[in-house]
Design an enzyme around this catalytic site. Structure first.
Site, PDB file in Angstrom:
ATOM      1  N   ARG A  40       2.925 -18.480  -9.598  1.00  0.00           N
ATOM      2  CA  ARG A  40       2.886 -19.614  -8.664  1.00  0.00           C
ATOM      3  C   ARG A  40       4.012 -20.611  -8.932  1.00  0.00           C
ATOM      4  O   ARG A  40       4.484 -21.282  -8.015  1.00  0.00           O
ATOM      5  CB  ARG A  40       1.524 -20.320  -8.744  1.00  0.00           C
ATOM      6  CG  ARG A  40       1.287 -21.357  -7.624  1.00  0.00           C
ATOM      7  CD  ARG A  40      -0.136 -21.899  -7.690  1.00  0.00           C
ATOM      8  NE  ARG A  40      -0.466 -22.742  -6.532  1.00  0.00           N
ATOM      9  CZ  ARG A  40      -0.669 -24.054  -6.582  1.00  0.00           C
ATOM     10  NH1 ARG A  40      -0.575 -24.697  -7.748  1.00  0.00           N
ATOM     11  NH2 ARG A  40      -0.978 -24.739  -5.499  1.00  0.00           N
ATOM     12  N   ILE A  66       1.723 -26.346  -0.344  1.00  0.00           N
ATOM     13  CA  ILE A  66       1.119 -25.125  -0.867  1.00  0.00           C
ATOM     14  C   ILE A  66      -0.328 -25.485  -1.170  1.00  0.00           C
ATOM     15  O   ILE A  66      -0.618 -26.479  -1.828  1.00  0.00           O
ATOM     16  CB  ILE A  66       1.867 -24.621  -2.122  1.00  0.00           C
ATOM     17  CG1 ILE A  66       1.243 -23.320  -2.655  1.00  0.00           C
ATOM     18  CG2 ILE A  66       1.936 -25.666  -3.202  1.00  0.00           C
ATOM     19  CD1 ILE A  66       2.039 -22.685  -3.793  1.00  0.00           C
ATOM     20  N   SER A  67      -1.256 -24.689  -0.646  1.00  0.00           N
ATOM     21  CA  SER A  67      -2.675 -25.041  -0.726  1.00  0.00           C
ATOM     22  C   SER A  67      -3.204 -24.980  -2.156  1.00  0.00           C
ATOM     23  O   SER A  67      -2.621 -24.335  -3.041  1.00  0.00           O
ATOM     24  CB  SER A  67      -3.507 -24.103   0.152  1.00  0.00           C
ATOM     25  OG  SER A  67      -3.215 -24.281   1.510  1.00  0.00           O
ATOM     26  N   GLN A  68      -4.333 -25.634  -2.359  1.00  0.00           N
ATOM     27  CA  GLN A  68      -5.058 -25.579  -3.624  1.00  0.00           C
ATOM     28  C   GLN A  68      -5.425 -24.115  -3.926  1.00  0.00           C
ATOM     29  O   GLN A  68      -5.904 -23.395  -3.050  1.00  0.00           O
ATOM     30  CB  GLN A  68      -6.320 -26.424  -3.482  1.00  0.00           C
ATOM     31  CG  GLN A  68      -7.240 -26.438  -4.663  1.00  0.00           C
ATOM     32  CD  GLN A  68      -8.536 -27.173  -4.356  1.00  0.00           C
ATOM     33  OE1 GLN A  68      -8.734 -27.665  -3.248  1.00  0.00           O
ATOM     34  NE2 GLN A  68      -9.433 -27.230  -5.323  1.00  0.00           N
ATOM     35  N   PRO A  69      -5.210 -23.640  -5.151  1.00  0.00           N
ATOM     36  CA  PRO A  69      -5.554 -22.251  -5.477  1.00  0.00           C
ATOM     37  C   PRO A  69      -6.991 -21.875  -5.148  1.00  0.00           C
ATOM     38  O   PRO A  69      -7.254 -20.748  -4.720  1.00  0.00           O
ATOM     39  CB  PRO A  69      -5.280 -22.171  -6.981  1.00  0.00           C
ATOM     40  CG  PRO A  69      -4.160 -23.141  -7.186  1.00  0.00           C
ATOM     41  CD  PRO A  69      -4.481 -24.286  -6.252  1.00  0.00           C
TER      42      PRO A  69
END
Length: 219
Positions: A40, A66-69
């Protein structure tokens, strides 16, 4: 597929992220393995790279994130991919979810509307050795008819409704994830196509950038 290139200083942080996702209820081993494999830190700007393995959304430029995992993991669990599927992604963005999908599916087709993002993302995917992905610059709400129908579709932006072209390009029995709501808040919704019609189920409240295009919000 991703040929993992994890610098030693990130290994511990990655493992802690996987453990944190397990603690939050993520159980799909293939999804957890993908998160453990995909670097990431390559997909976030250098200014926030030290936060790459936090369970939080991060800015990536062009007004996008970038979204939260956890959101990635919770969404990808719903697709129930076995590694044999053909998947369409709407919103390449940073390329991180694209790389995760490349670990989970046989073929990934991804569409991005921002040329500047795509210019940054292509070399990062190459650096991460992602090989089973094709990328198109264009209006994602129109899908990519040439390679449909798709076993799975993932929309990475908030939509007022399911774009008609995407409904048409979803295969019978296929699964589609779309954040449905207004421009500020949405409900991540899983749709399954049965007998030519979509059946929807709410998954989790989310906040995505708006889905801009002919089948979404006006620019």
């Amino acid at each position: 597929m991703v040929a993992s290139s994890v610098e030693p200083e990130f290994r511990g942080a990655r493992r802690r992220l996987v453990e944190a996702l397990q603690d939050k209820g993520i159980r799909d081993l293939a999804v957890l393995r993908a998160i453990d494999q995909v670097p990431r830190h390559l997909f976030v700007p250098p200014t926030v790279r030290h936060r790459a393995y936090e369970d939080s959304a991060l800015p990536i430029g062009s007004g996008q994130t970038i979204s939260q995992p956890y959101v990635h993991a919770r969404a990808l669990e719903q697709l129930m991919l076995t590694g044999k599927e053909k998947v369409l992604e709407i919103g390449t963005g940073s390329g991180y979810q694209t790389a995760l999908l490349s670990e989970l599916a046989a073929q990934v087709f991804s569409i991005e509307r921002f040329p500047a993002l795509l210019d940054k993302t292509r070399p990062i995917l190459q650096q991460a050795n992602v090989r089973n992905v094709s990328i198109l610059l264009g209006d994602g709400t129109l899908g990519w008819r040439e390679y449909g129908p798709y076993d799975g579709i993932v929309v990475s932006a908030g939509a007022p409704h399911v774009p008609p072209a995407l409904e048409e390009q979803l295969a019978e029995g296929g699964r589609m994830l779309v954040p449905i709501g207004d421009r500020d808040e949405q409900m991540l919704t899983l749709f399954i196509k049965r007998n030519g019609k979509l059946e929807g189920r709410d998954i989790v409240p989310v906040r995505f950038v708006p889905l801009i295009g002919a089948g979404g919000w006006p620019a």
